[in-house]
Design a protein around this motif. Structure first.
Motif, short mmCIF file in Angstrom:
data_model
loop_
_atom_site.label_atom_id
_atom_site.label_comp_id
_atom_site.label_asym_id
_atom_site.label_seq_id
_atom_site.Cartn_x
_atom_site.Cartn_y
_atom_site.Cartn_z
N HIS A 102 1.00 -1.12 0.38
CA HIS A 102 0.18 -0.20 -0.02
C HIS A 102 0.86 1.14 0.00
O HIS A 102 0.32 2.16 -0.33
N LEU A 103 2.55 1.11 0.59
CA LEU A 103 2.86 2.17 0.64
C LEU A 103 3.81 2.23 -1.14
O LEU A 103 4.22 3.86 -1.16
N GLY A 104 3.54 1.05 -1.44
CA GLY A 104 4.37 1.35 -2.53
C GLY A 104 6.03 1.50 -2.78
O GLY A 104 6.86 2.88 -3.60
N VAL A 105 6.44 1.66 -1.80
CA VAL A 105 7.99 1.94 -1.66
C VAL A 105 8.63 0.21 -2.21
O VAL A 105 8.30 -0.68 -1.97
N ALA A 106 9.60 0.48 -2.80
CA ALA A 106 10.56 0.01 -3.36
C ALA A 106 12.25 -0.40 -2.43
O ALA A 106 11.84 -0.21 -0.87
N ASP A 107 13.38 -0.93 -2.12
CA ASP A 107 13.65 -0.92 -1.47
C ASP A 107 14.64 0.19 -1.82
O ASP A 107 14.50 1.01 -2.02
N GLY A 108 15.28 -0.21 -0.24
CA GLY A 108 16.50 1.49 -0.18
C GLY A 108 15.25 2.29 0.57
O GLY A 108 13.93 2.49 0.51
N PRO A 109 15.74 3.70 0.58
CA PRO A 109 15.58 5.18 1.41
C PRO A 109 14.49 5.51 0.78
O PRO A 109 13.96 5.16 -0.66
N PHE A 110 13.86 6.22 1.61
CA PHE A 110 12.34 6.31 1.20
C PHE A 110 11.58 7.94 1.71
O PHE A 110 12.18 7.96 3.96
N GLU A 111 10.49 8.97 2.22
CA GLU A 111 10.74 9.73 2.34
C GLU A 111 8.99 9.44 2.50
O GLU A 111 8.45 9.66 1.99
N LEU A 112 8.25 10.09 3.72
CA LEU A 112 7.00 9.87 3.93
C LEU A 112 6.39 11.44 4.25
O LEU A 112 7.25 12.06 5.63
N THR A 113 5.57 12.07 4.02
CA THR A 113 4.50 13.48 4.78
C THR A 113 3.49 12.89 5.43
O THR A 113 3.21 11.64 5.67
N ALA A 114 3.87 13.81 6.24
CA ALA A 114 2.54 13.65 7.80
C ALA A 114 2.22 14.98 7.61
O ALA A 114 2.37 16.22 8.02
N ARG A 115 -0.03 15.40 7.47
CA ARG A 115 -0.28 16.56 8.18
C ARG A 115 -1.01 16.11 9.63
O ARG A 115 -1.42 14.87 9.78
N ALA A 116 -1.17 17.52 10.37
CA ALA A 116 -1.72 17.49 11.55
C ALA A 116 -2.61 19.14 11.50
O ALA A 116 -2.43 19.97 10.87
N TRP A 117 -3.24 18.77 12.17
CA TRP A 117 -4.27 20.30 12.53
C TRP A 117 -3.91 20.76 13.39
O TRP A 117 -3.55 20.14 14.57
N ALA A 118 -4.04 21.77 13.63
CA ALA A 118 -3.50 23.11 14.54
C ALA A 118 -4.42 23.62 14.64
O ALA A 118 -5.01 23.85 13.97
N VAL A 119 -4.39 24.15 16.40
CA VAL A 119 -5.46 24.69 17.26
C VAL A 119 -4.42 26.00 18.00
O VAL A 119 -3.52 25.37 18.99
N THR A 120 -5.03 26.65 18.18
CA THR A 120 -4.35 28.03 19.58
C THR A 120 -5.10 28.79 19.72
O THR A 120 -6.23 29.44 18.69
N GLY A 121 -5.42 29.58 21.00
CA GLY A 121 -6.67 30.12 21.50
C GLY A 121 -5.89 30.60 23.16
O GLY A 121 -4.96 30.40 23.58
N VAL A 122 -6.58 32.13 23.04
CA VAL A 122 -5.51 32.69 24.84
C VAL A 122 -7.26 32.23 25.07
O VAL A 122 -8.68 32.38 25.45
N VAL A 123 -6.73 32.60 26.78
CA VAL A 123 -6.93 32.31 27.87
C VAL A 123 -7.64 33.67 28.17
O VAL A 123 -6.91 35.28 27.78
N ARG A 124 -8.98 33.82 28.31
CA ARG A 124 -9.75 34.74 29.02
C ARG A 124 -9.27 35.55 30.19
O ARG A 124 -9.48 35.04 31.21
N ALA A 125 -9.71 36.62 30.12
CA ALA A 125 -9.42 37.93 31.03
C ALA A 125 -10.60 37.84 32.29
O ALA A 125 -11.99 37.08 31.59
#
Length: 264
Positions: free
Chosen positions: A241-264
């Motif tokens: 399923h990865l479709g990788v042959a012998d030897g080195p390869f690289e994979l990418t990965a995505r994450a969802w990020a969030v940030t917020g502020v603590v209210r006064a």
């Protein structure tokens, strides 16, 4: 997905599976959250310490604390960063006073919290008014190649068991905008979310595969539970399923990020 057993493995196994991405992901998460020198910060669910390390490099170890419910991961983080205050604690039970930190961050942790809302509210509690609470979670249903292709292979080899364990189906807070909804529910202000994309190199397919039979994380737990014959079939299907042959390869990965502020 809060079973602690999948994280009672060696920190080395975690580093070889997910830790390859963690340092790069930590840097872009800190940039996204606006963490800068002069702040005091907490790493919630620190694991072996990739984000803790990035925080220490940016802020100084004396300005960083970390917490994780896994004793083996806490010890690994302490060994890696002996000057950082690292404690055994869950996100929901952080043993710090209100308003202690300028920023609290959780990398690849929110979806494993038994009570994510309580965990985020605890992060906000220990952060000062106007401070930052930020996190990221893998885009399991989309562009986290390592895991997406693993579960494709698992569905082929053991469809019934895989259906019950597939992170793309069972994980919360991993779709676009879902973390932002959680941050709003926790009462944070000025909420922003965005994708973070990182990559990791592998020497060969066995380099990728080797930590999975140790049982680390949901994918590893699934792999380790299989009889040897079915595990061998998963190995071959995963590589196909990865479709990788012998030897080195690289994979990418995505994450969802969030940030917020603590209210006064």
């Amino acid at each position: 997905m809060s079973d602690p057993e999948m994280f009672r493995v060696s920190a080395d196994a975690y580093d070889r599976l997910i830790g390859r991405y963690s340092g790069q992901l930590a840097t872009v998460l800190l940039d996204f959250a606006g963490v800068r020198p002069g702040m005091r910060a907490l790493d919630v669910g620190c694991g072996p310490g990739a984000l803790t390390d990035a925080l220490a490099q940016r802020l100084g170890a004396e300005n960083v604390a970390a917490a994780d419910p896994s004793e083996s991961f806490v010890q690994a983080c302490r060994n890696r960063l002996p000057e950082v205050d690292v404690v055994v604690a869950s996100a929901e039970t952080l043993p710090f006073a209100d308003g202690t930190f300028d920023a609290a961050l959780a990398q690849l942790v929110v979806n494993f919290m038994p009570d994510a809302l309580a965990g985020v509210r605890a992060m906000a509690r220990v952060t000062r008014q106007g401070g930052v609470v930020a996190a990221c979670v893998w885009d399991y249903p989309g562009e986290m190649t390592l895991l997406t292709k693993f579960w494709d292979a698992a569905q082929e080899v053991e469809p019934v068991r895989a259906a019950a364990a597939d992170e793309r189906r069972v994980m919360r807070w991993c779709g676009e905008g879902e973390l932002a909804e959680l941050w709003h529910e926790a009462g944070l202000a000025d909420v922003r979310f965005a994708p973070l994309v990182v990559s990791a190199p592998y020497a060969d397919f066995e380099d990728l595969w080797s930590p999975l039979p140790t049982g680390v994380g949901p994918s590893g737990a699934f792999c380790a539970a299989l009889p040897e014959e079915r595990r061998a079939a998963l190995h071959d299907a995963y590589r196909r399923h990865l479709g990788v042959a012998d030897g080195p390869f690289e994979l990418t990965a995505r994450a969802w990020a969030v940030t917020g502020v603590v209210r006064a």
